[in-house]
Design an enzyme around this catalytic site. Sequence first.
Site, PDB file in Angstrom:
ATOM      1  N   LYS A   1       2.081   1.909  -5.384  1.00 51.73           N
ATOM      2  CA  LYS A   1       3.024   1.797  -5.899  1.00 51.73           C
ATOM      3  C   LYS A   1       1.877   1.551  -7.550  1.00 51.73           C
ATOM      4  CE  LYS A   1       3.149  -2.607  -4.258  1.00 51.73           C
ATOM      5  NZ  LYS A   1       2.657  -2.467  -3.136  1.00 51.73           N
TER       6      LYS A   1
ATOM      7  N   GLN B   1       2.062  -6.162  -3.392  1.00 53.72           N
ATOM      8  CA  GLN B   1       2.497  -6.022  -1.265  1.00 53.72           C
ATOM      9  C   GLN B   1       4.092  -5.094  -1.389  1.00 53.72           C
ATOM     10  OE1 GLN B   1       1.586  -9.614  -3.007  1.00 53.72           O
ATOM     11  NE2 GLN B   1      -0.526  -8.422  -2.571  1.00 53.72           N
TER      12      GLN B   1
ATOM     13  N   ASP C   1       0.342  -1.548   0.063  1.00 51.15           N
ATOM     14  CA  ASP C   1       0.072  -0.371   0.564  1.00 51.15           C
ATOM     15  C   ASP C   1       0.965   1.427  -0.231  1.00 51.15           C
ATOM     16  OD1 ASP C   1      -2.109  -1.346   0.250  1.00 51.15           O
ATOM     17  OD2 ASP C   1      -1.986  -2.064   2.481  1.00 51.15           O
ATOM     18  N   GLU C   2       2.265   1.483  -0.392  1.00 51.97           N
ATOM     19  CA  GLU C   2       3.151   2.301  -0.794  1.00 51.97           C
ATOM     20  C   GLU C   2       2.564   3.280  -1.561  1.00 51.97           C
ATOM     21  OE1 GLU C   2       3.537  -0.415  -1.122  1.00 51.97           O
ATOM     22  OE2 GLU C   2       4.849  -0.871   0.441  1.00 51.97           O
TER      23      GLU C   2
ATOM     24  N   GLY D   1      -4.321  -4.078  -3.789  1.00 50.46           N
ATOM     25  CA  GLY D   1      -5.588  -3.156  -4.176  1.00 50.46           C
ATOM     26  C   GLY D   1      -4.439  -1.987  -4.091  1.00 50.46           C
ATOM     27  N   HIS D   2      -4.998  -1.501  -5.694  1.00 49.66           N
ATOM     28  CA  HIS D   2      -4.053  -0.845  -5.924  1.00 49.66           C
ATOM     29  C   HIS D   2      -5.703   0.193  -6.324  1.00 49.66           C
ATOM     30  CE1 HIS D   2      -0.781  -3.227  -7.670  1.00 49.66           C
ATOM     31  NE2 HIS D   2      -0.577  -2.622  -6.136  1.00 49.66           N
TER      32      HIS D   2
END
Length: 408
Positions: free
Chosen positions: A15, A198, A12-13, A39-40
């Site tokens: 990406k 991830q 969740d950075e 999840g993006h």
Amino acid sequence: MKIVVIGAQWGDEGKGKIVDYLANEAQIIVRYAGGANAGHTIVIGGEQYALHLIPSGIFYPDKIAILGAGMVIDPKALFDEIKMLEDRGIETKGRVLISDRAHIVLPKYIQIDKERDAARKKPIGTTGRGIGITYSMKCDRDGIRIADLAWKEKMDELDQADLDFLAPYTDKLLEMSVDLGTYLMHRKNTQVLFEGAQGTLLDLDLGTYPYVSSGMSCAAGAAVGGCIGPRAIDKVLGVFKAYSTRVGNGPLPSEFDPTAEDELCRFVRETGREYGVTTGRPRRCGYLDLVSLRYACLSNSIDSLVMTHLDVYDTFEEIKACVAYNINGKIVETFPASVEDLNNAKPVLRTFPGWKKSLADALTYEEFPVAAMEYVEFIARYCETPVDIVSVGYDRKATIIRKSPWVL
Ligand code: IMP
Ligand code: MG
């Protein structure tokens, strides 16, 4: 040129946003690991999209999006996602390909994943998408790959319920399948982005085992799951948030103190919209952890860091970051393998002055307030890795490029 984008923290950075941005100059985007656990969130012109399986980059009409060999794919989730995109006017026909070596998630694996995690004395807090079970079946050599759908003998081994589940998807999956290694070999001079899922600290080998996912979130995973050799990778980008988050259980050494820092935690969670895209769970939040970030840089040979969510600090008087761990009285600056050590680690914090100004107003890095630049430069020095891109908002436009990764 081939660029790998990985998460340098616990996922969740941001990406998805960065891959979407960089995809403008790529022709092919390959997601190389994980499954519908990811999840993006991508925001384009005010429209928000959530992706779980299809690589970000699908939003450009001329790009090819490939689900790589290192992935575990739930056909239902995939075709639901394709339908969502089509319903919103994104043409996907012929542009979504799948490695014939990717593994398939069956409904019963999802069931077992949920049951097993609930039965654990200390649950991992999985996303319940059947990820770990599918990778276990793969390692146990009982998995089913996309290519196997055309192998009658193999299909005869499956239960009727599995066959019924697969029936509506089989032809479509086979039609989309490619021999990814050969496909990329024939396109040697194209720009390819490899998108991780991830993050390093959720990687099966490099992460905080057993509190990890089961895929390869590390940069090396791009070679394995993307069907190229490691020497074909030109650059590795590591995406990190200006603070830390984690969903599910396991160590988060710089986590905000739930009593003393509850208000800070709430502010960061609400401002940064820190709720899981896949499960809706509130994310655990904490200070930026430079010890683990440097570990991610070293263990992935990250060439260049991408910092996101820096704007969350816009109103802060001062900002803190974790520069070491105090583990039972001992100051440690390297990331330990021992979960017990990580659980006992107290963050050693360094304080930086805030900038009290909206970063979204800056069009270039040079327009940043000095305090913001000093915070960024400290991180680069600590990690011995340049911070070449800074994201200060959700939209594509809110991306400050100091140095384009596409330039060698
Ligand atoms: P699994 O991947 O569903 O087996 O979950 C294992 C651990 O990884 C759990 O703590 C999840 O919350 C976490 N996890 C899996 N995928 C993601 C992701 O995309 N972002 C953040 N955490 C994730
Ligand atoms: Mg996510």
